[in-house]
Design a protein around this motif. Sequence first.
Motif, PDB file in Angstrom:
ATOM      1  N   LEU A 271       2.103   9.129  -6.405  1.00 27.61           N
ATOM      2  CA  LEU A 271       2.532  10.248  -6.208  1.00 27.61           C
ATOM      3  C   LEU A 271       3.377  10.956  -7.131  1.00 27.61           C
ATOM      4  O   LEU A 271       4.110  11.787  -7.254  1.00 27.61           O
TER       5      LEU A 271
ATOM      6  N   THR B 165       2.687   1.468  -3.542  1.00 23.68           N
ATOM      7  CA  THR B 165       1.904   1.690  -4.393  1.00 23.68           C
ATOM      8  C   THR B 165       1.838   3.804  -4.337  1.00 23.68           C
ATOM      9  O   THR B 165       1.057   4.270  -5.771  1.00 23.68           O
ATOM     10  N   MET B 166       1.513   4.534  -3.315  1.00 23.68           N
ATOM     11  CA  MET B 166       0.748   6.074  -3.006  1.00 23.68           C
ATOM     12  C   MET B 166       1.941   6.378  -4.132  1.00 23.68           C
ATOM     13  O   MET B 166       1.959   7.240  -3.833  1.00 23.68           O
TER      14      MET B 166
ATOM     15  N   ILE C 248       1.088  -1.138   0.450  1.00 24.58           N
ATOM     16  CA  ILE C 248       0.033   0.015  -0.088  1.00 24.58           C
ATOM     17  C   ILE C 248       0.826   1.264  -0.049  1.00 24.58           C
ATOM     18  O   ILE C 248       0.696   2.246  -0.923  1.00 24.58           O
TER      19      ILE C 248
END
Length: 154
Positions: free
Chosen positions: A45, A40-41, A37
């Motif tokens: 970004l 991925t973020m 998670i």
Amino acid sequence: MAQALVTAVLIALVGLATTVVFGLRGTDISRHISFGIFSTMVALLAHSMMMFYLIGKGKAVKDAMAEHNVAGDYYRRIGAARKPVFSIGILAMAVTMITAIMGASVDTGILPPMVHAMIAYAAVAANLAALKTEITALAESSRVVDEVNRLVGQ
């Protein structure tokens, strides 16, 4: 700023690779999910900020050329340098998101882990290709900006 963006993409790539290793080991699924998670973020970004940065570089060159009456193909060159970043960057973001979403399907038993793993490998490869393309685009845009700055006397 360019160095920070490249660093962010590198952090995301290392995080995705680490997530793959945790997934392959299968011993610490909560860590695999957390890293997945977070990585991925960061990847989403970093790639989107890279695109916005290159758009801003192009606008700055276009404005400087108009303000100082500079003729040449500088704006076209920046456009050509940043064009591949958008296609591979969006692909890397899409495959990374799909991998994360499919991970939830594996967790609930709907999808076999092998499908998730194959898409995860594609996500790492796409992010690596995006990093290479982004570094090339940043180098070329910096050369163009330096040329325009010399012409306008800055």
